[in-house]
Motif scaffolding. Structure first.
Motif, PDB file in Angstrom:
ATOM      1  N   LEU A 106      13.593   0.965   5.469  1.00 10.69           N
ATOM      2  CA  LEU A 106      12.448   0.707   4.494  1.00 10.69           C
ATOM      3  C   LEU A 106      11.444   0.353   5.363  1.00 10.69           C
ATOM      4  O   LEU A 106      11.275  -0.481   6.369  1.00 10.69           O
ATOM      5  N   ASP A 107      10.143   0.985   5.203  1.00 11.30           N
ATOM      6  CA  ASP A 107       8.995   0.865   5.888  1.00 11.30           C
ATOM      7  C   ASP A 107       7.980   0.358   4.750  1.00 11.30           C
ATOM      8  O   ASP A 107       7.809   1.091   3.700  1.00 11.30           O
ATOM      9  N   LEU A 162       5.914  -3.567   7.889  1.00 18.14           N
ATOM     10  CA  LEU A 162       7.187  -4.458   7.915  1.00 18.14           C
ATOM     11  C   LEU A 162       8.422  -3.408   7.710  1.00 18.14           C
ATOM     12  O   LEU A 162       8.542  -2.442   7.004  1.00 18.14           O
ATOM     13  N   LYS A 163       9.055  -3.455   8.886  1.00 20.56           N
ATOM     14  CA  LYS A 163      10.029  -2.652   9.172  1.00 20.56           C
ATOM     15  C   LYS A 163      11.472  -3.443   8.701  1.00 20.56           C
ATOM     16  O   LYS A 163      11.540  -4.558   9.191  1.00 20.56           O
ATOM     17  N   CYS A 164      12.283  -2.788   7.975  1.00 19.31           N
ATOM     18  CA  CYS A 164      13.640  -3.349   7.207  1.00 19.31           C
ATOM     19  C   CYS A 164      14.376  -2.410   7.573  1.00 19.31           C
ATOM     20  O   CYS A 164      14.692  -1.249   7.767  1.00 19.31           O
ATOM     21  N   THR A 165      15.818  -3.134   7.489  1.00 17.04           N
ATOM     22  CA  THR A 165      17.072  -2.249   7.988  1.00 17.04           C
ATOM     23  C   THR A 165      18.127  -2.786   6.895  1.00 17.04           C
ATOM     24  O   THR A 165      18.256  -3.847   6.582  1.00 17.04           O
ATOM     25  N   MET A 182      16.661  -0.374  -5.999  1.00 21.77           N
ATOM     26  CA  MET A 182      16.376   0.780  -5.402  1.00 21.77           C
ATOM     27  C   MET A 182      16.760   0.691  -3.767  1.00 21.77           C
ATOM     28  O   MET A 182      17.047   1.787  -3.353  1.00 21.77           O
ATOM     29  N   TRP A 183      16.578  -0.310  -3.421  1.00 30.95           N
ATOM     30  CA  TRP A 183      16.811  -0.645  -1.891  1.00 30.95           C
ATOM     31  C   TRP A 183      17.124  -1.963  -1.488  1.00 30.95           C
ATOM     32  O   TRP A 183      16.267  -2.854  -2.126  1.00 30.95           O
ATOM     33  N   ARG A 184      18.093  -2.470  -0.899  1.00 29.35           N
ATOM     34  CA  ARG A 184      18.120  -3.770  -0.387  1.00 29.35           C
ATOM     35  C   ARG A 184      18.532  -3.913   1.091  1.00 29.35           C
ATOM     36  O   ARG A 184      19.330  -2.906   1.415  1.00 29.35           O
ATOM     37  N   VAL A 229       0.846  -1.050  -0.140  1.00 30.41           N
ATOM     38  CA  VAL A 229      -0.063   0.108  -0.036  1.00 30.41           C
ATOM     39  C   VAL A 229       0.784   1.389  -0.085  1.00 30.41           C
ATOM     40  O   VAL A 229       0.629   2.199  -0.698  1.00 30.41           O
ATOM     41  N   ASN A 230       1.978   1.224   0.872  1.00 27.09           N
ATOM     42  CA  ASN A 230       2.905   2.542   1.035  1.00 27.09           C
ATOM     43  C   ASN A 230       4.309   1.971   1.156  1.00 27.09           C
ATOM     44  O   ASN A 230       4.579   0.896   1.858  1.00 27.09           O
ATOM     45  N   ALA A 231       5.204   2.214   0.479  1.00 27.55           N
ATOM     46  CA  ALA A 231       6.538   2.101   0.833  1.00 27.55           C
ATOM     47  C   ALA A 231       7.479   3.382   0.878  1.00 27.55           C
ATOM     48  O   ALA A 231       7.449   4.440  -0.016  1.00 27.55           O
ATOM     49  N   LYS A 232       8.336   3.318   1.991  1.00 24.70           N
ATOM     50  CA  LYS A 232       9.141   4.476   2.261  1.00 24.70           C
ATOM     51  C   LYS A 232      10.465   4.232   2.810  1.00 24.70           C
ATOM     52  O   LYS A 232      10.675   3.477   3.569  1.00 24.70           O
TER      53      LYS A 232
END
Length: 195
Positions: A48-49, A114-117, A88-90, A27-30
């Motif tokens: 990344l959220d 989902l919280k990522c780092t 774009m992000w990993r 729905v949303n990615a930041k």
């Protein structure tokens, strides 16, 4: 612009298995990468959220009927690709304690964050036991630390002997090495002692 979002749920070092492309649920990615202010000396942690539609509870770790049950755990690799499959992000799902947060709201739809780092936070919290070195360049202890840490490149694909989740014969078949973790140049300074 359309982005593809993938999670290596079964930890087999690829994103090609069923349910690993979660783009339809986003729905949303930041996300953030690199420096956030001018003249910053060190890059910030990449984050990344992802807000995911979770109407069927497939992203709920406790849901035993989810097709992802047992794989909704920390340290699964995540990537965001553009329309040309350029990363774009990993990075990785953060610790389970912070990874999943149900959202409320009057929409009647269930969603989850989902919280990522990136690897920096993992390395910051890592404890390794390094030997004492004599007359070595900086790449030698760095290589040993990364090898001991078992931090696998979020985009790398390899088979690592004896590492759970990375040594399934017939699924992952290429023996991993430090070159899969990072490309480390030979150091320019020789340290008389290190450790």
């Amino acid at each position: 612009m359309y982005f593809k979002v993938q999670v290596d749920w079964n930890n087999d070092l690829d994103f090609s298995d069923s349910n690993e492309d979660i783009s339809a649920y986003v729905v949303n990615a930041k996300w953030r990468n690199g420096m956030r202010q001018p003249y910053q000396l060190m890059a910030d942690e990449s984050t990344l959220d992802l807000e995911l539609v979770n109407d069927d509870q497939r992203f709920t770790p406790e849901n035993t009927s989810s097709p992802l049950y047992g794989n909704l755990v920390p340290m699964r690799r995540v990537q965001v690709l553009d329309t040309n499959n350029v990363p774009m992000w990993r990075g990785y799902i953060r610790s389970f304690r912070y990874a999943w947060k149900p959202l409320g709201g009057g929409t009647g739809k269930s969603s989850i964050i989902l919280k990522c780092t990136g690897a920096k936070m993992i390395l910051d919290n890592l404890t390794v036991d390094v030997s004492q070195y004599a007359d070595v360049t900086g790449d030698v202890p760095v290589t040993d630390i990364l090898t001991q840490a078992n931090i696998i490149s979020a985009g790398g694909q390899s088979w690592l002997l004896g590492v759970p989740g990375y040594s399934e014969l017939g699924i992952s078949t290429r023996l991993g090495s430090i070159t899969d973790i990072a490309s480390i140049d030979t150091g320019q300074t020789v340290f008389s002692t290190f450790g």
